[in-house]
Enzyme design. Structure first.
Site, mmCIF file in Angstrom:
data_model
loop_
_atom_site.group_PDB
_atom_site.id
_atom_site.type_symbol
_atom_site.label_atom_id
_atom_site.label_comp_id
_atom_site.label_asym_id
_atom_site.label_seq_id
_atom_site.Cartn_x
_atom_site.Cartn_y
_atom_site.Cartn_z
ATOM 1 N N HIS A 49 0.836 -1.202 0.000
ATOM 2 C CA HIS A 49 0.000 0.000 0.000
ATOM 3 C C HIS A 49 0.871 1.252 0.000
ATOM 4 O O HIS A 49 1.946 1.274 0.610
ATOM 5 C CB HIS A 49 -0.904 0.031 1.233
ATOM 6 C CG HIS A 49 -1.764 -1.176 1.380
ATOM 7 N ND1 HIS A 49 -2.637 -1.595 0.397
ATOM 8 C CD2 HIS A 49 -1.886 -2.083 2.385
ATOM 9 C CE1 HIS A 49 -3.259 -2.690 0.801
ATOM 10 N NE2 HIS A 49 -2.817 -3.004 2.001
ATOM 11 N N GLU B 88 -2.364 -0.471 8.220
ATOM 12 C CA GLU B 88 -3.387 -1.367 8.745
ATOM 13 C C GLU B 88 -2.815 -2.300 9.796
ATOM 14 O O GLU B 88 -1.595 -2.472 9.906
ATOM 15 C CB GLU B 88 -4.007 -2.186 7.604
ATOM 16 C CG GLU B 88 -3.017 -3.108 6.900
ATOM 17 C CD GLU B 88 -3.574 -3.694 5.611
ATOM 18 O OE1 GLU B 88 -4.511 -3.121 5.029
ATOM 19 O OE2 GLU B 88 -3.044 -4.743 5.175
ATOM 20 N N HIS C 203 3.190 -7.566 1.753
ATOM 21 C CA HIS C 203 2.468 -8.464 2.650
ATOM 22 C C HIS C 203 1.437 -9.297 1.898
ATOM 23 O O HIS C 203 1.036 -8.960 0.779
ATOM 24 C CB HIS C 203 1.754 -7.661 3.750
ATOM 25 C CG HIS C 203 0.734 -6.697 3.218
ATOM 26 N ND1 HIS C 203 1.068 -5.461 2.710
ATOM 27 C CD2 HIS C 203 -0.618 -6.784 3.106
ATOM 28 C CE1 HIS C 203 -0.024 -4.825 2.317
ATOM 29 N NE2 HIS C 203 -1.066 -5.614 2.538
ATOM 30 N N ARG D 276 -1.030 -4.681 -6.448
ATOM 31 C CA ARG D 276 -0.672 -6.097 -6.528
ATOM 32 C C ARG D 276 0.687 -6.238 -7.194
ATOM 33 O O ARG D 276 0.894 -5.773 -8.311
ATOM 34 C CB ARG D 276 -1.709 -6.880 -7.341
ATOM 35 C CG ARG D 276 -3.056 -7.029 -6.681
ATOM 36 C CD ARG D 276 -3.907 -8.070 -7.421
ATOM 37 N NE ARG D 276 -5.308 -7.861 -7.122
ATOM 38 C CZ ARG D 276 -6.178 -7.261 -7.938
ATOM 39 N NH1 ARG D 276 -5.783 -6.842 -9.133
ATOM 40 N NH2 ARG D 276 -7.428 -7.099 -7.574
#
Length: 325
Positions: free
Chosen positions: A99, A116, A175, A195
């Protein structure tokens, strides 16, 4: 204001399962691969809708504009709800992804960056997470291998996981959840994901999902993956109540509560509270008439900052995440 619950937003994805409907009581089609239940969300195309009380049918963005600090608390300076709460059923592997941070996401998409945390609600014995590059592997090594179409799967760190484990995933950190796990995700409100690799699989239409190689390498950061697992600092413990701090940072504080029988509390006007049930069942009620919500595993409740007194009752044991800003 009163205790609020919302209609869940379902996300059908290639790696999803059926547990959200069959085990976690979500009103989803059990024949579909539902990977995510967006529990509380304030994004333009995904805005949570109240499902109880006199505000039923109103969106979260409406509540923020109409009630401001009554809902959000005095600490929140944003004009939107500052968190996005998800429940993830990863039956299969998610893509290897990354991200962007706030600066890159704002410049590239006019959106927020994404930090997150993951809290493992359930996991099979062989469940793993992929987090970060191995110590001797550089971003340039990874890019070279990808461009040469080499196998890159041995270039990352893998972590075995079990119930109760928690990890913080900052922007720029590579991740992936590698299947067989149900995870609560607390994040900054953003839907920007790049991605990097999708295991060479095809979707139900026989097509590969889009990759975002250039953007991914623009945002990947050198991060020590082994520093990202929560050590859970105990805050309080007696025979009735245990409180453990999972993560506390500039974006949110997430605490793990374990209670026997009942727990009484009061909001402090500084922050809203989010209660997400991890295990057990019971109910939560406020001083407002007819404001009781049944609690079971996977249930999420938003407690406005101005609410005042509330009590959580259980005939036995109940475990939940409490999230504030």
């Amino acid at each position: 204001m009163y205790l609020l619950e919302f209609n869940e937003i379902q996300k059908e994805v290639i790696w999803g399962g059926t547990l959200l409907a069959s085990v976690y009581s979500k009103p989803f089609d059990k024949s579909k691969a539902i990977g995510e239940s967006w529990e509380i969300c304030d994004l333009p195309n995904d805005n949570s809708v109240v499902s109880n009380g006199e505000l039923k049918g109103k969106t979260l963005s409406y509540l923020v504009k109409e009630y401001g600090s009554e809902l959000l608390g005095t600490k929140c300076k944003e004009d939107y709800f500052p968190l996005l709460i998800k429940l993830i059923d990863a039956k299969d592997k998610l893509s290897i992804q990354v991200h962007p941070d706030e600066e890159y996401a704002n410049k590239r998409h006019n959106k927020h960056g994404k930090n997150e945390m993951w809290y493992v609600i359930d996991a099979l014995e062989n469940s793993k997470l992929l987090i970060g590059l191995k110590e001797n592997i550089t971003k340039e090594d990874l890019k070279r291998a990808l461009l040469n179409k080499e196998n890159i799967e041995d270039k990352f760190n893998y972590f075995d996981i079990k119930k109760g484990d928690a990890f913080y995933i900052p922007s720029g950190c590579i991740h992936a959840i590698l299947g067989n796990a149900v995870i609560a995700e607390i994040q900054i409100p953003s839907d920007v994901t790049y991605r990097l690799y999708d295991w060479d699989r095809l979707d139900k239409n026989g097509k590969s999902r889009e990759l975002h190689i250039e953007d991914s390498f623009n945002v990947i950061k050198d991060i020590n993956a082994f520093s990202l697992k929560s050590s859970k600092q105990n805050k309080f413990k007696d025979t009735v109540l245990e409180i453990n701090t999972v993560f506390s940072n500039e974006y949110f504080t997430a605490e793990e509560y374990i209670i026997n029988r009942h727990y009484s509390s009061k909001t402090n006007n500084e922050s809203f509270e989010i209660i997400m049930i991890i295990d057990g069942k019971g109910s939560i009620e406020s001083d407002i008439p007819n404001n009781t919500i049944e609690l079971n595993i996977g249930k999420t409740v938003l407690i406005p900052a101005s609410l005042g007194n509330y009590i959580i009752r259980s005939n036995g044991y109940i475990k939940f995440l409490r999230v504030t800003i």
